[in-house]
Structure formats: C-alpha cells, structure tokens
Write a protein that holds these residues in place. Structure first.
Motif, PDB file in Angstrom:
ATOM      1  N   MET B  53     -57.980  -1.200 -22.188  1.00  0.00           N
ATOM      2  CA  MET B  53     -58.512  -2.329 -22.935  1.00  0.00           C
ATOM      3  C   MET B  53     -57.616  -3.659 -22.636  1.00  0.00           C
ATOM      4  SD  MET B  53     -61.042  -1.421 -24.663  1.00  0.00           S
ATOM      5  CE  MET B  53     -61.482   0.142 -24.467  1.00  0.00           C
ATOM      6  N   PRO B  54     -56.413  -3.511 -22.501  1.00  0.00           N
ATOM      7  CA  PRO B  54     -55.626  -4.731 -22.224  1.00  0.00           C
ATOM      8  C   PRO B  54     -56.088  -5.557 -20.849  1.00  0.00           C
ATOM      9  CG  PRO B  54     -53.874  -3.265 -23.073  1.00  0.00           C
ATOM     10  CD  PRO B  54     -55.351  -2.477 -22.620  1.00  0.00           C
ATOM     11  N   GLN B  55     -56.878  -4.715 -20.079  1.00  0.00           N
ATOM     12  CA  GLN B  55     -57.239  -5.175 -18.769  1.00  0.00           C
ATOM     13  C   GLN B  55     -58.866  -5.501 -19.247  1.00  0.00           C
ATOM     14  OE1 GLN B  55     -54.903  -5.353 -16.772  1.00  0.00           O
ATOM     15  NE2 GLN B  55     -53.921  -3.778 -18.134  1.00  0.00           N
ATOM     16  N   ILE B  56     -59.555  -4.790 -19.926  1.00  0.00           N
ATOM     17  CA  ILE B  56     -61.015  -5.153 -20.089  1.00  0.00           C
ATOM     18  C   ILE B  56     -61.221  -6.654 -21.083  1.00  0.00           C
ATOM     19  CG2 ILE B  56     -63.305  -4.722 -20.935  1.00  0.00           C
ATOM     20  CD1 ILE B  56     -62.632  -1.899 -20.480  1.00  0.00           C
ATOM     21  N   THR B  57     -60.524  -6.486 -22.091  1.00  0.00           N
ATOM     22  CA  THR B  57     -60.711  -7.622 -23.176  1.00  0.00           C
ATOM     23  C   THR B  57     -60.330  -8.882 -22.495  1.00  0.00           C
ATOM     24  OG1 THR B  57     -58.844  -7.180 -24.200  1.00  0.00           O
ATOM     25  CG2 THR B  57     -60.514  -5.943 -25.107  1.00  0.00           C
ATOM     26  N   PRO B  58     -59.447  -9.266 -21.476  1.00  0.00           N
ATOM     27  CA  PRO B  58     -58.976 -10.621 -21.220  1.00  0.00           C
ATOM     28  C   PRO B  58     -60.123 -11.053 -20.505  1.00  0.00           C
ATOM     29  CG  PRO B  58     -57.083  -9.059 -20.640  1.00  0.00           C
ATOM     30  CD  PRO B  58     -58.249  -8.228 -21.278  1.00  0.00           C
ATOM     31  N   ARG B  59     -61.188 -10.297 -19.840  1.00  0.00           N
ATOM     32  CA  ARG B  59     -62.014 -10.618 -19.117  1.00  0.00           C
ATOM     33  C   ARG B  59     -63.326 -11.452 -19.945  1.00  0.00           C
ATOM     34  NH1 ARG B  59     -58.320  -7.597 -16.058  1.00  0.00           N
ATOM     35  NH2 ARG B  59     -58.563  -8.590 -13.913  1.00  0.00           N
ATOM     36  N   ILE B  60     -62.949 -11.313 -21.344  1.00  0.00           N
ATOM     37  CA  ILE B  60     -63.918 -12.250 -22.367  1.00  0.00           C
ATOM     38  C   ILE B  60     -63.784 -13.605 -21.884  1.00  0.00           C
ATOM     39  CG2 ILE B  60     -64.132 -12.999 -24.866  1.00  0.00           C
ATOM     40  CD1 ILE B  60     -63.131 -10.251 -25.509  1.00  0.00           C
ATOM     41  N   CYS B  61     -62.297 -13.968 -21.789  1.00  0.00           N
ATOM     42  CA  CYS B  61     -61.994 -15.570 -21.372  1.00  0.00           C
ATOM     43  C   CYS B  61     -61.106 -15.689 -20.423  1.00  0.00           C
ATOM     44  CB  CYS B  61     -61.767 -16.119 -22.732  1.00  0.00           C
ATOM     45  SG  CYS B  61     -61.188 -17.613 -22.250  1.00  0.00           S
ATOM     46  N   GLY B  62     -61.335 -16.186 -19.318  1.00  0.00           N
ATOM     47  CA  GLY B  62     -60.351 -16.315 -18.170  1.00  0.00           C
ATOM     48  C   GLY B  62     -59.509 -17.539 -18.820  1.00  0.00           C
ATOM     49  N   CYS B  64     -58.024 -18.015 -21.637  1.00  0.00           N
ATOM     50  CA  CYS B  64     -57.051 -17.529 -22.587  1.00  0.00           C
ATOM     51  C   CYS B  64     -56.856 -15.936 -22.612  1.00  0.00           C
ATOM     52  CB  CYS B  64     -57.115 -17.734 -24.072  1.00  0.00           C
ATOM     53  SG  CYS B  64     -58.789 -17.311 -24.526  1.00  0.00           S
ATOM     54  N   PRO B  65     -56.714 -15.443 -21.141  1.00  0.00           N
ATOM     55  CA  PRO B  65     -56.669 -13.897 -21.035  1.00  0.00           C
ATOM     56  C   PRO B  65     -55.360 -13.520 -21.606  1.00  0.00           C
ATOM     57  CG  PRO B  65     -56.113 -15.074 -18.877  1.00  0.00           C
ATOM     58  CD  PRO B  65     -56.794 -16.059 -19.865  1.00  0.00           C
ATOM     59  N   GLU B  66     -54.111 -14.347 -21.657  1.00  0.00           N
ATOM     60  CA  GLU B  66     -52.986 -13.740 -22.404  1.00  0.00           C
ATOM     61  C   GLU B  66     -53.076 -13.436 -23.699  1.00  0.00           C
ATOM     62  OE1 GLU B  66     -53.798 -16.754 -20.705  1.00  0.00           O
ATOM     63  OE2 GLU B  66     -52.178 -16.993 -19.049  1.00  0.00           O
ATOM     64  N   ALA B  67     -54.125 -14.154 -24.501  1.00  0.00           N
ATOM     65  CA  ALA B  67     -54.299 -13.728 -25.897  1.00  0.00           C
ATOM     66  C   ALA B  67     -54.996 -12.443 -25.921  1.00  0.00           C
ATOM     67  CB  ALA B  67     -55.129 -14.905 -26.394  1.00  0.00           C
ATOM     68  N   HIS B  68     -56.132 -12.193 -25.004  1.00  0.00           N
ATOM     69  CA  HIS B  68     -56.700 -11.109 -25.187  1.00  0.00           C
ATOM     70  C   HIS B  68     -55.889  -9.874 -24.986  1.00  0.00           C
ATOM     71  CE1 HIS B  68     -60.504 -12.507 -26.475  1.00  0.00           C
ATOM     72  NE2 HIS B  68     -60.347 -13.460 -25.486  1.00  0.00           N
ATOM     73  N   HIS B  69     -55.409  -9.990 -23.708  1.00  0.00           N
ATOM     74  CA  HIS B  69     -54.269  -9.023 -23.075  1.00  0.00           C
ATOM     75  C   HIS B  69     -53.112  -8.568 -24.398  1.00  0.00           C
ATOM     76  CE1 HIS B  69     -52.007  -6.852 -20.270  1.00  0.00           C
ATOM     77  NE2 HIS B  69     -50.920  -7.465 -20.432  1.00  0.00           N
ATOM     78  N   VAL B 158     -43.569 -13.111 -15.162  1.00  0.00           N
ATOM     79  CA  VAL B 158     -43.151 -12.141 -16.207  1.00  0.00           C
ATOM     80  C   VAL B 158     -44.384 -11.144 -16.410  1.00  0.00           C
ATOM     81  CG1 VAL B 158     -42.736 -12.057 -18.747  1.00  0.00           C
ATOM     82  CG2 VAL B 158     -41.665 -13.682 -17.489  1.00  0.00           C
ATOM     83  N   GLY B 159     -45.598 -11.708 -16.419  1.00  0.00           N
ATOM     84  CA  GLY B 159     -46.782 -10.996 -16.427  1.00  0.00           C
ATOM     85  C   GLY B 159     -47.401 -10.241 -15.625  1.00  0.00           C
ATOM     86  N   GLY B 160     -46.970 -10.597 -14.257  1.00  0.00           N
ATOM     87  CA  GLY B 160     -47.490  -9.798 -13.052  1.00  0.00           C
ATOM     88  C   GLY B 160     -48.548 -10.454 -12.373  1.00  0.00           C
ATOM     89  N   ARG B 161     -49.427 -10.954 -13.230  1.00  0.00           N
ATOM     90  CA  ARG B 161     -50.345 -11.963 -12.765  1.00  0.00           C
ATOM     91  C   ARG B 161     -50.560 -13.221 -13.595  1.00  0.00           C
ATOM     92  NH1 ARG B 161     -55.698  -9.016 -10.498  1.00  0.00           N
ATOM     93  NH2 ARG B 161     -56.457  -8.616 -12.716  1.00  0.00           N
ATOM     94  N   GLN B 162     -51.242 -14.329 -12.961  1.00  0.00           N
ATOM     95  CA  GLN B 162     -51.237 -15.514 -13.701  1.00  0.00           C
ATOM     96  C   GLN B 162     -52.433 -15.481 -14.370  1.00  0.00           C
ATOM     97  OE1 GLN B 162     -51.316 -19.324 -11.720  1.00  0.00           O
ATOM     98  NE2 GLN B 162     -52.634 -19.587 -13.255  1.00  0.00           N
ATOM     99  N   ILE B 163     -53.643 -15.193 -13.911  1.00  0.00           N
ATOM    100  CA  ILE B 163     -54.866 -15.079 -14.690  1.00  0.00           C
ATOM    101  C   ILE B 163     -55.018 -13.512 -14.776  1.00  0.00           C
ATOM    102  CG2 ILE B 163     -57.552 -15.185 -14.612  1.00  0.00           C
ATOM    103  CD1 ILE B 163     -57.037 -18.169 -13.380  1.00  0.00           C
ATOM    104  N   HIS B 164     -55.275 -13.150 -16.088  1.00  0.00           N
ATOM    105  CA  HIS B 164     -55.248 -11.573 -16.280  1.00  0.00           C
ATOM    106  C   HIS B 164     -54.032 -10.979 -16.165  1.00  0.00           C
ATOM    107  CE1 HIS B 164     -59.282 -12.605 -17.220  1.00  0.00           C
ATOM    108  NE2 HIS B 164     -59.567 -12.516 -15.971  1.00  0.00           N
ATOM    109  N   PRO B 165     -53.195 -11.226 -16.954  1.00  0.00           N
ATOM    110  CA  PRO B 165     -51.731 -10.264 -16.603  1.00  0.00           C
ATOM    111  C   PRO B 165     -51.881  -8.942 -16.992  1.00  0.00           C
ATOM    112  CG  PRO B 165     -51.793 -12.089 -18.571  1.00  0.00           C
ATOM    113  CD  PRO B 165     -53.202 -12.169 -18.084  1.00  0.00           C
ATOM    114  N   VAL B 166     -50.802  -8.233 -16.572  1.00  0.00           N
ATOM    115  CA  VAL B 166     -50.846  -6.744 -16.531  1.00  0.00           C
ATOM    116  C   VAL B 166     -49.807  -5.993 -17.319  1.00  0.00           C
ATOM    117  CG1 VAL B 166     -52.244  -6.507 -14.275  1.00  0.00           C
ATOM    118  CG2 VAL B 166     -49.594  -6.696 -14.252  1.00  0.00           C
ATOM    119  N   PHE B 167     -48.704  -6.849 -17.670  1.00  0.00           N
ATOM    120  CA  PHE B 167     -47.467  -6.334 -18.096  1.00  0.00           C
ATOM    121  C   PHE B 167     -47.397  -5.514 -19.327  1.00  0.00           C
ATOM    122  CE2 PHE B 167     -45.094  -9.539 -21.041  1.00  0.00           C
ATOM    123  CZ  PHE B 167     -46.402 -10.223 -21.586  1.00  0.00           C
TER     124      PHE B 167
END
Ligand code: SF4
Ligand code: SF4
Ligand code: SF4
Lengths: 245, 441
Positions: B53-62, B64-69, B158-167
């Motif tokens: 889920m923390p990988q899928i839901t960020p793809r709602i919106c590039g 603010c992916p941080e918010a969804h993640h 900190v998050g591993g990736r800038q768009i669509h973080p993975v941490f």
C-alpha cells in the motif's frame, strides 16, 4: 531551429512530469537548446506544433486513445515516459477486474453513469520510438535522452539488471533482510535507489532484455518462494506488459 | 445560453475540465468542474499484499506522494498494532516537514501563486515561473529553485527516493540518518526559515500593500462561510504528521474532534453524475448541495482551514505570523478563500522551524529506527495532513484509509478516501475560475 518539445499527460500521477520539472537548475541549460511548447503542469500556454512528444500516463478512456493517435500523427518522435505509459503502471491493476466491478466499487449505485476501458500502455495503440522506464524514470536518463535527440545519437537503454548497480552501491541484498526483490529481472538504470534507501526493487523499470530466469528461479528456491509469488510482485507496475509492443 | 470550456485545466496535478454556462446577458448560470477519468484505486488495491500500500497509494498523486506514502505507512502501523520508535517518528516528521517546505514553495511560486503574484489581469503567457522570476527578481527566484532543490535532496536522502519515497515500514523506517546528513539538513533548515520569512515579506510587499489585491481578497466573490478541518496536536496546534482531526463551524466554534478510527462516523461522500470525482461532506450536517453556511456539510481542508481549525502554531515565528494574519483580516475564522496563499506561507514558516527543531534533536541519528511488528494484523487507519494545492481554492488530499486484512496479510477490502474537492457554490466557483483562468479565444 530548436526542436519543439511537448509533454502530454494521460492517466497517471504526473510524477514523471514532476521529475522533469524538478531538474531545477539542470533544466535551465536544456531549456536553452529546446522549445517546450506544451507542459500543462507548469504553464498555461498551449501549442499544436511540436517535434518531440513525451507521453506520460496510460490510456484508459476512448478519448485517450483518439488523443494519443492524433499526437502520434504530429510528432516526429514519440517517447513513452514512465511506467504508466510503458507498461500500464499501477493503473493496470484494475485490469484484474471487470470494468463494471471497478466502477461499482468506486461509484456504487451511480456506476451506470460512467464508463472506463481496460488500461493499456501507449505502445498498444501507436508506435513508440523510445521507452523511458521507471515510476518515475531516472532524471539522468531523461537528460541523456534529450541530449541524444539533440545530437542525433542513438539513445541506449541500460541493459543490465538492477542487481549490477545494486552491487556497485555495496548494498546488503534485500533477500538477506527477508524482503522479496525483483532486482535480478528488472532493467537497471536507476542505481538501485530503492535498495540503497533500505528497501528492495519492485520492478518499476520493467523486464531487462534478457532476464536471467534460471538464476531468478534458483533464488526463489533458496528462499522458499514460488513463481506465483514473483508474478504477484511483478504485476504491481507491469500489469499490462503482455499487450505492450 | 453560451458555453465556455476550459480543458484541460493547467498547472494542477490531476486532470480537470471546467464548463461554464452563461445566460444571454453574460451572467453565469452554472459551472461544472469535471474530473474525466476513473483510476480505480478503491477497487484495484483489493487482493494486493497490504505491505504494497505505501507503494501503490502514492501513485494517486505525484505532487504529494509523501502524504500518501505516510498515511499508508501509518495505516500499517495501526494495522500491525506497532507503535514506531521515537526516532522513527521523528525521522518521518522530519521528511514530512521538508516535503511541506518544497510543496508550499512550489505552490506559491510555480503552480497557484503565478496568478496571484502576476495579478489577475496578467496575460496567460506570463503566468508561470518565468513571469514570476521577471517580477520578483532573479535573486529570489534563485532562492526558490534552491529551496526546492535542497529539500528534495532531504527527501531523497531520508526517504530513499524523491518522488515516491520508499522508507516507510510498519513500526518505523528503513534507514538511519547519518550525522553527516543531519548536519547538512540542519544547515538547509536554517536557510528554509530565512526563505520563509523572506517569502512572507514579499507577500506583504506585493499583495498586502496593494489595495486592489486586498480588496480582491476580502471581496464577496472569494468569501465562503464553511466548516474547516485540520489535524491538531494535544494542545490544538496545527500538526501535519499526527494528531486528531478537528472541525470548526463557520463561526469558528469546535464542532467535533475525532481520532482516525472514527472518520467513517463523520465523513461521507457524495457522487454527482457529471464528474468522476467524489465530494466528501460532514455526515452529521448532511449534503445540501454546493452551498456554504452552517446547515451545509461542505467543509474545507486547506492551509487556511487548518489555521482556522487550530488554536495556533507550535513554533514561535509562525505563531507571530498567525496572530498578524488574524488581526489584519478581522479575527477568526477567516472565510476569504484567497487568504489561503497567506496561510500557506505561515505554514511554510512553521514547517521550516519544525524541520530545524528536528534536525537539532540528537535522537534523530539514533540506531533504533524500527519496532518489528509481531502481532496479528487486523485493520488500520492512517491520517496525515497533505499540503494541498489545486487552484487556490480548497483541496486537501488526505490519506484516510481503512484496510481490512485477511490472515494472509492481503488487503481484502481497501477503502480509500481521497479528499480533494473544489469548493462550494457553483456561482462562487465561476468567479474564482473566471478570474484566474480565462479560456483562450
Ligand atoms: S509512471 Fe509512476 S510517476 Fe509516472 S505517472 Fe505513472 S505512476 Fe506517476
Ligand atoms: S536481489 Fe535486489 S537487493 Fe539483492 S542484489 Fe539484486 S537488486 Fe540488490
Ligand atoms: S530499484 Fe526497482 S523499483 Fe526502485 S527505481 Fe529501480 S527499478 Fe524501480
């Protein structure tokens, strides 16, 4: 005359466009060499006159299909930008269900008011000249593609699996940490960022040219996993791979 | 009757089309904002491993992916009954603060702000970052780009990736912050605080000192008396990462304060035949259509709404600016939609101050970054405050998810509410959009 570049967005999250916008200072150099004539996310100006079209997002409505075909007619070079356009991306997860079911869960009794078609990657409808994989693609790759297009050089994809870059980055292998990693079969070019960030590869850059299936099978066996487990993982970003060309 | 269509809407994440129907005398009869596509997250998350889920839901919106993640990760904490370690919480909030700094900067100077900074009558071709550079000067523009770049670096580091973080992992995060990175972050945060203060000064000079702008801000066309919503900490101060959801009524009185699990008691969604987007409203007030007022369940959740819904800011410089805004605009709550730009800059300052506090907290580099979940997963809800952009009117996308898990750990049913809606009465919308986006003729 400077090449005219246009960005078009279809169904996706627009992270690919953002990745390009976020070049910040790097992009200023490139802007000198090209004319960006369409970039909805960043500007209110429009133009129908362009040489290079970047397609972001997958095609998920009949209107999308018509639109991408029109863009193809005008563009000399068409680039599929990102997983949604290359392989369907996460949007293709909806193809596992009937379109009626999708609409019903989202809109309940009002579902009959709407319509949707299965998610397809861009190459299912039009010829794609270059695929830039990734969700989102790696910015250095985007820059190097634009440079190639400017100088007329051929753009080369990365032909190694993610594992090669991952080992160069001296990461502890995700399998050792109990995570299921798709690095062995996924196309590199991202510097294995997700593993470096402490996680694993989810396969967002699609299949490497010649995936080493035997070695993958061995790894699966070693960690007590099955091909089904792997496909479940792989479908996350590549659910419409079979209809892409 | 005449029809004007604006399609697509630009400088906005997500697709949209606006149709305006005009009466013969040129007045506005009706306006529709349509979201012309179905993505299907509510359905297609079903059957996926919950860990995805923390990988899928960020793809709602590039944007603010941080918010969804983050919201999805918090839902996993909740689902696995695992409280993150103190260091992990701080690392998450640190990333989240850097995200607010970049996002509010992007919005103010690049997406929503150009209309405002350039003025409502500026030609379309000037309403972009290049027009803004010409107006505010290269020095400030350089700082805008630099602020974005530096805070993107924090998110990546900190998050591993800038768009669509993975941490984000249930119970913590995947990676420690090194002392070297901490020092870099601290320096960046100091520059962020100065940049936020400068931005407020620019806003004061360009907007507040200009009577035409101030008249526009307080004009009827941009005023809607609605409910306001925002996350608050235990002292009722604005918080982006954690806390309870507080709603105040149009008079500014607390209407309800609820914790994440209770959200279904308070929020429902309305469907309109002309749009793929859904319209959340306050269940206990009820859906009365796109109208404002105490009897209408329409609420807003924007930077301004968060300030309206809270008692103040948790950091000193932001608190001083908060007081200044309310004293200038005549007390709380402020109903003037365009004051959202001002509120956004106050939040920018708060985010920068909070980032600095966290970067100076020695615990941030600690080794204890995760509590490994051991319990049986059940159901989880996670809420964070998304910075929100979309026009200058409302829209918050706040992850608010309930997963019902099965024993195999797959999501059997995912309910996902993406709160992103335009605001209230159609006539009011018309004025907002007409003023800010004229169709090309
Ligand atoms: S490929 Fe990924 S980043 Fe690009 S639009 Fe699709 S979901 Fe977003
Ligand atoms: S399997 Fe994954 S973690 Fe292991 S080396 Fe390959 S890419 Fe890296
Ligand atoms: S590591 Fe895998 S999931 Fe991450 S960016 Fe690279 S290809 Fe995509």
């Amino acid at each position: 005359m400077k090449p005219r570049v246009a960005f078009f967005d279809f169904t996706g999250c627009e992270g690919c466009q953002l990745e390009v916008l976020n070049f910040n200072l790097e992009i200023v150099d490139l802007i000198g060499a090209i004319d960006i004539v369409e970039f909805r996310e960043a500007s209110s100006d429009h133009s129908d006159d362009y040489d290079i079209a970047f397609i972001e997002g997958s095609q998920t409505t009949d209107r999308d299909v018509e639109r991408v075909q029109k863009i193809r007619e005008k563009a000399k070079i068409l680039v599929a930008l990102g997983a949604c356009s290359c392989t369907g991306g996460v949007n293709a997860l909806k193809n596992r269900f009937s379109m009626e079911e999708n609409l019903k869960v989202v809109y309940g009794d009002s579902a009959k008011l709407y319509s949707t078609i299965p998610t397809r990657p861009t190459s299912a409808y039009v010829k794609v000249d270059v695929h830039l994989h990734g969700c989102p693609p790696n910015r250095n790759e985007v820059i190097s593609l634009v440079k190639c297009l400017l100088s007329g050089k051929k753009f080369e994809q990365c032909h190694n699996p993610v594992c090669v870059e991952c080992k160069l980055a001296e990461n502890i292998c995700a399998f050792e940490r109990g995570e299921f990693c798709l690095g062995p079969i996924t196309r590199g070019g991202c510097n294995a960022v997700c593993v470096t960030g402490g996680r694993k590869c989810w396969g967002c850059r699609a299949l490497v040219d010649e995936p080493n299936v035997n070695s993958e099978k061995e790894i699966l066996k070693k960690y007590g996993l099955t091909m089904d487990d792997m496909m479940l993982q792989f479908k996350l970003f590549n659910g419409a791979l079979e209809v892409s060309k | 009757m005449r029809k004007l269509t604006i399609d697509p809407i630009t400088r906005l994440e997500g697709h949209g089309k606006i149709t305006i129907f005009l009466n013969d005398d040129g007045s506005v009869a009706n306006v529709y904002l349509q979201i012309p596509e179905l993505r299907g997250f509510e359905k297609f998350c079903e059957g996926r491993p919950v860990a995805d889920m923390p990988q899928i839901t960020p793809r709602i919106c590039g944007v603010c992916p941080e918010a969804h993640h983050m919201a999805a990760t918090k839902a996993l904490d909740d689902m696995f009954h695992t409280e993150p370690t103190s260091t992990a919480k701080k690392i998450r909030e640190l990333l989240y603060s850097a995200f607010y700094v970049t996002d509010h900067t992007t919005h103010f100077y690049i997406l929503g702000g150009p209309d405002f900074i350039m003025g409502p009558d500026a030609p379309v071709k000037d309403r972009n970052i290049l027009g803004v550079i010409a107006k505010v000067g290269m020095d400030l523009a350089g700082q805008v780009l630099n602020t974005r770049k530096e805070n993107h670096w924090i998110i990546q580091a900190v998050g591993g990736r800038q768009i669509h973080p993975v941490f984000g992992l249930p119970g913590g995060v995947s990676k420690r912050i090194s002392e070297e990175d901490r020092q870099k972050i601290e320096e960046i945060a100091k520059r962020d605080v100065a940049f936020a203060q400068l931005s407020l000064k620019v806003f004061g000079d360009i907007v507040l000192k200009n009577k035409a702008y101030v008249d526009m801000i307080v004009s009827d066309a941009f005023t809607h008396q609605t409910y306001y919503m925002g996350l608050v900490d235990d002292k009722n101060k604005v918080n982006f990462y954690d806390g309870k959801v507080r709603v105040v009524d149009p008079a500014g009185k607390e209407f309800v304060k609820y914790s994440p699990h209770e959200y279904l008691d308070h929020i429902a969604e309305h469907v309109e035949p002309w749009s793929y987007t859904k319209f959340p409203f306050l269940k206990k007030v009820g859906w009365k259509g796109f109208v404002d007022g105490k009897d209408s369940g329409v609420y807003r959740a924007t930077p301004l709404s968060r300030l309206n819904a809270a008692d103040g800011m948790a950091t000193p410089l932001a608190q001083a600016e908060y007081d200044k805004m309310y004293s200038t605009l005549g007390g709380k709550p402020v109903h003037h939609t365009l004051a959202t730009h001002w509120a956004r800059l106050i939040e920018l300052l708060y985010a920068a101050e909070r980032l600095l506090e966290l970067a100076q907290d020695k615990e941030i580099t600690g080794p204890n970054i995760r509590n490994i979940p051991t319990g049986k997963p059940t159901e989880g809800v996670g809420i964070v405050e998304a910075p929100s952009r979309n026009f200058n009117v409302r829209s918050r996308i706040s992850g608010n998810w309930g997963f019902l898990s099965t024993s195999s750990g797959r999501a059997s049913s995912t309910l996902l509410i993406t709160w992103s809606r335009p605001l209230s009465a159609p006539a009011g919308q018309a004025r907002v959009f007409e003023c800010f986006k004229r169709p090309k003729h």
